[in-house]
Design a protein around this motif. Structure first.
Motif, mmCIF file in Angstrom:
data_model
loop_
_atom_site.group_PDB
_atom_site.id
_atom_site.type_symbol
_atom_site.label_atom_id
_atom_site.label_comp_id
_atom_site.label_asym_id
_atom_site.label_seq_id
_atom_site.Cartn_x
_atom_site.Cartn_y
_atom_site.Cartn_z
ATOM 1 N N UNK A 178 4.094 45.982 34.746
ATOM 2 C CA UNK A 178 5.313 45.444 35.350
ATOM 3 C C UNK A 178 5.034 44.093 35.996
ATOM 4 N N UNK A 179 3.860 43.966 36.614
ATOM 5 C CA UNK A 179 3.485 42.707 37.266
ATOM 6 C C UNK A 179 3.023 41.651 36.275
ATOM 7 N N UNK A 180 2.651 42.068 35.075
ATOM 8 C CA UNK A 180 2.069 41.141 34.101
ATOM 9 C C UNK A 180 3.043 40.681 33.017
ATOM 10 N N UNK A 181 4.105 41.428 32.769
ATOM 11 C CA UNK A 181 4.965 41.162 31.610
ATOM 12 C C UNK A 181 5.952 40.017 31.803
ATOM 13 N N UNK A 182 6.113 39.563 33.025
ATOM 14 C CA UNK A 182 7.105 38.525 33.279
ATOM 15 C C UNK A 182 8.483 39.081 33.564
ATOM 16 N N UNK A 183 8.605 40.391 33.697
ATOM 17 C CA UNK A 183 9.895 41.002 34.020
ATOM 18 C C UNK A 183 10.267 40.785 35.485
ATOM 19 N N UNK A 184 9.269 40.478 36.314
ATOM 20 C CA UNK A 184 9.512 40.126 37.709
ATOM 21 C C UNK A 184 9.449 38.604 37.836
ATOM 22 N N UNK A 185 10.536 37.997 38.264
ATOM 23 C CA UNK A 185 10.568 36.548 38.425
ATOM 24 C C UNK A 185 9.602 36.109 39.535
ATOM 25 N N UNK A 186 9.078 34.894 39.407
ATOM 26 C CA UNK A 186 8.085 34.401 40.368
ATOM 27 C C UNK A 186 8.591 34.451 41.797
ATOM 28 N N UNK A 187 9.838 34.049 41.979
ATOM 29 C CA UNK A 187 10.369 33.988 43.339
ATOM 30 C C UNK A 187 10.621 35.387 43.924
ATOM 31 N N UNK A 188 10.612 36.421 43.057
ATOM 32 C CA UNK A 188 10.852 37.786 43.523
ATOM 33 C C UNK A 188 9.568 38.579 43.706
ATOM 34 N N UNK A 200 -1.664 41.998 41.053
ATOM 35 C CA UNK A 200 -0.818 41.207 41.948
ATOM 36 C C UNK A 200 -1.534 39.952 42.408
ATOM 37 N N UNK A 201 -2.830 40.101 42.742
ATOM 38 C CA UNK A 201 -3.597 38.937 43.173
ATOM 39 C C UNK A 201 -3.627 37.875 42.078
ATOM 40 N N UNK A 202 -3.847 38.287 40.847
ATOM 41 C CA UNK A 202 -3.843 37.339 39.728
ATOM 42 C C UNK A 202 -2.485 36.678 39.572
ATOM 43 N N UNK A 203 -1.415 37.494 39.660
ATOM 44 C CA UNK A 203 -0.064 36.946 39.500
ATOM 45 C C UNK A 203 0.263 35.941 40.600
ATOM 46 N N UNK A 204 -0.151 36.225 41.826
ATOM 47 C CA UNK A 204 0.101 35.298 42.935
ATOM 48 C C UNK A 204 -0.678 34.004 42.748
ATOM 49 N N UNK A 205 -1.912 34.111 42.324
ATOM 50 C CA UNK A 205 -2.731 32.915 42.161
ATOM 51 C C UNK A 205 -2.218 32.035 41.032
ATOM 52 N N UNK A 206 -1.628 32.652 40.025
ATOM 53 C CA UNK A 206 -1.062 31.875 38.913
ATOM 54 C C UNK A 206 0.122 31.036 39.366
ATOM 55 N N UNK A 207 0.826 31.499 40.385
ATOM 56 C CA UNK A 207 2.033 30.797 40.831
ATOM 57 C C UNK A 207 1.806 29.950 42.084
ATOM 58 N N UNK A 208 0.623 30.079 42.698
ATOM 59 C CA UNK A 208 0.356 29.358 43.946
ATOM 60 C C UNK A 208 -0.106 27.929 43.671
ATOM 61 N N UNK A 209 0.272 27.030 44.554
ATOM 62 C CA UNK A 209 -0.177 25.648 44.423
ATOM 63 C C UNK A 209 -1.677 25.524 44.695
ATOM 64 N N UNK A 210 -2.173 26.349 45.616
ATOM 65 C CA UNK A 210 -3.613 26.382 45.914
ATOM 66 C C UNK A 210 -4.086 27.818 45.700
ATOM 67 N N UNK A 211 -4.472 28.180 44.475
ATOM 68 C CA UNK A 211 -4.818 29.565 44.150
ATOM 69 C C UNK A 211 -5.881 30.183 45.058
ATOM 70 N N UNK A 212 -6.866 29.395 45.452
ATOM 71 C CA UNK A 212 -7.964 29.940 46.256
ATOM 72 C C UNK A 212 -7.517 30.358 47.655
#
Length: 618
Positions: A227-237, A267-279
């Motif tokens: 669910x977290x990986x498929x793109x069914x959850x929008x980034x802002x959500x 979730x950590x991977x998904x957040x880092x993919x969308x974050x301006x500063x992943x680290x």
């Protein structure tokens, strides 16, 4: 060293470095032995009343720990169950330390914290020495993890460990709970189906605010991970969904741990993919995961734990109060023990089972309705009760209910409780023979199940009243497992299938509908007074122990009977009870006699010779 020994030594070093699945399978037998040794040692430390004052303190704390487990899981949890969970935690702790690196799972997960606290009380007894021989195994896991920097790879490792560890080290728990790893193709299909049907019926998606998603039988967490990986959850959500609107339950401790690892890493991977500063994105535990028996936790009057597993308890209390819109997953498929000797029966749930009795069973024309209390059918009933007045249920389960005579009442009930029902029959029934077995094709769960498998999606739309529309799709004949999974992946969602609409007949048949004139045939046998093919109607002799009370000779029969009676009577005077079918076949009546401490004796006069020359004991 000869050539063979040299070759084996080199091979051992290679597989140690690679840490492949075969190598772990070889370790599984050792893990099983060590787990049992650890269980026996813990049992001795916590169960001997003559222990020191310190040990008595440990025993007292263990009693509190046990009560906490019963409050979070169910009242049938025994001391042995609790000790086994402690052993699971102790054996697997180094694996999670390897998987997390700087993140200390044992100190951060709310359930692991309690396990650590209980084991800390026993630290003086150096329990870690029991697992010292597993250091090479732990090193192989660490070596393999070092080369993997993505969630999918770590999940694959965890699934291999999960399958191999549980299958041998804790086989009884596997058999009881019917654990099977769900192929990714089916997981994705279910998630996309739920999303599509939400949009079609309610103009919402899985990503929408207020859509609470629950996987009541999460296993290793695959459904939530995807669910977290498929793109069914929008980034802002993503943050909102993770923290507030995604929920998962699991009954088995190790599966719960692995689910936490998988979901939190995804979730950590998904957040880092969308974050301006992943680290800068830090690891965040998943607050929606609960260690619980889903069926028991929704029983009326269920007593929860408020003193030991406090955080875990708070999570289930919060979950019960939420309006659940989507229920997904792969429910347990176990129907219970194969024989009374297993001492491994499924739990009973009075409220849930009463609801089945008043619906599925009440409308069934079958005589024996026991299979309506199989775990996966309980899951359908539980989900139906848990869902609000609108929403979607999407399961992959045993598909026997689609056309079995016993489930006619279940089909009739579902037809009145939902507006649309989608069934994708993936076939694979290995209990058939000949050409029919070939037509059934491969099982999508590989060796995990011999039954028909089906994906079922139920839609409850208050805007649509009346009888449900039933959309049925058969995957086809003679297909391999790979071909079936490819078909599922290609379809993407139930709305993309070329389904036929099924109109149930008066008997509740959906497929393979019976002929209208069937009821006019003369019955083979009947309990009521009317013409039948056979003149008498009976179930026959039910000894419950044919292996012991039937034989080809009188002497052999008497020896058999004397052996099993000795095994029974020996159990009256000792703490150990015969559990092997090679010694005794248990039944309800025999267990009652054992509880009453009433010995058995051989009655030679009761030994008879049957009409076909077989000796038997009446």
């Amino acid at each position: 060293m000869d050539f063979g020994e040299w070759r084996d030594a080199i091979y051992a070093k290679i597989v140690q470095k690679v840490g492949d699945r075969k190598y772990w399978e070889n370790w599984a037998g050792d893990v099983a032995v060590i787990a049992q040794q650890l269980i026996e040692r813990l049992t001795g430390l916590l169960g001997d009343e003559s222990n020191t004052a310190e040990s008595n303190t440990a025993a007292a704390q263990f009693d509190d720990f046990l009560e906490g487990l019963r409050g979070n899981l169910n009242d049938s949890i025994t001391r042995d169950d609790a000790i086994e969970m402690l052993a699971q935690h102790l054996i697997t702790r180094p694996i999670f330390q390897s998987l997390f690196g700087s993140y200390d799972f044992a100190k951060s997960n709310p359930v692991a914290q309690i396990m650590e606290r209980m084991l800390a009380v026993l630290d003086e007894h150096a329990l870690d020495t029991e697992t010292a021989s597993l250091e090479q195994f732990y090193e192989s896991v660490a070596l393999r993890v070092d080369d993997i920097d993505n969630t999918e790879g770590r999940q694959r490792i965890l699934v291999e460990l999960y399958d191999n560890f549980f299958a041998k080290a804790f086989k009884k728990m596997v058999d009881k709970n019917g654990m099977v790893y769900t192929p990714i193709e089916i997981v994705d299909f279910i998630l996309r189906s739920a999303d599509d049907l939400l949009r079609e019926h309610f103009d919402q998606g899985l990503t929408s605010e207020g859509v609470h998603i629950l996987d009541g039988f999460t296993g290793t967490g695959t459904f939530i991970v995807r669910l977290l990986q498929l793109g069914l959850i929008e980034r802002e959500d993503l943050i909102r969904k993770y923290r507030n609107e995604i929920h998962a339950n699991e009954l088995l401790l190790l599966a719960y741990y692995i689910a936490a690892v998988n979901i939190e890493s995804a979730y950590l991977d998904a957040r880092r993919e969308t974050a301006q500063v992943p680290d800068d994105v830090e690891y965040e535990p998943f607050p929606g995961l609960v260690l619980t028996d889903t069926f028991q936790s929704y029983e009326d009057g269920d007593t929860l734990d408020e003193s030991v597993f406090v955080t875990n308890n708070d999570r289930i209390v919060k979950q019960r109060a939420l309006p659940i819109t989507v229920i997904i997953g792969n429910p347990p498929y176990s129907s219970g023990q194969d024989s009374a000797n297993d001492d491994n029966a499924n739990e009973s749930y009075p409220g849930l089972d009463a609801s089945i009795r008043d619906t599925y069973a009440a409308l069934s024309t079958a005589t024996n309705k026991n299979s309506l209390y199989d775990s996966y059918i309980r899951a359908f009933r539980w989900a139906t009760l848990r869902l609000g007045d609108r929403g979607v249920i999407a399961f992959v389960t045993n598909g026997g209910w689609i056309d079995s005579n016993t489930a006619d009442g279940m089909r009739k009930t579902l037809g009145t409780e939902f507006s649309d029902i989608y069934v994708y029959n993936l076939r694979g029934n290995a209990r058939t023979a000949g050409d029919q077995r070939q037509r059934e094709g491969g099982g999508v769960f590989s060796a995990g199940s011999r039954a028909t498998v089906a994906v079922t999606v139920l839609v409850r739309d208050p805007e649509r009243s009346g009888v449900a529309r039933i959309h049925y799709t058969d995957v086809g004949d003679y297909l391999t497992r790979e071909a079936k999974l490819a078909a599922v992946a290609d379809a993407g969602s139930v709305v993309e299938l070329s389904a036929v609409e099924v109109i149930p007949n008066e008997f509740g048949d959906w497929i393979n509908q019976r002929r209208d004139d069937f009821g006019r045939f003369m019955p083979i046998g009947d309990k009521v007074s009317r013409p039948t093919v056979f003149g008498s109607y009976a179930a026959g002799v039910k000894t419950k122990r044919d292996a012991w009370v039937w034989n080809f000779g009188q002497r052999s029969l008497i020896r058999n009977v004397e052996h099993t009676i000795r095994a029974f009577n020996a159990g009256l005077s000792s703490s150990s009870v015969a559990s092997s079918p090679a010694d005794l076949s248990w039944s309800r009546k025999l267990r009652t006699r054992h509880e009453q401490d009433r010995p058995l004796a051989v009655d030679i006069e009761a030994v008879q010779v049957g009409a076909i020359g077989h000796s038997r004991r009446s």
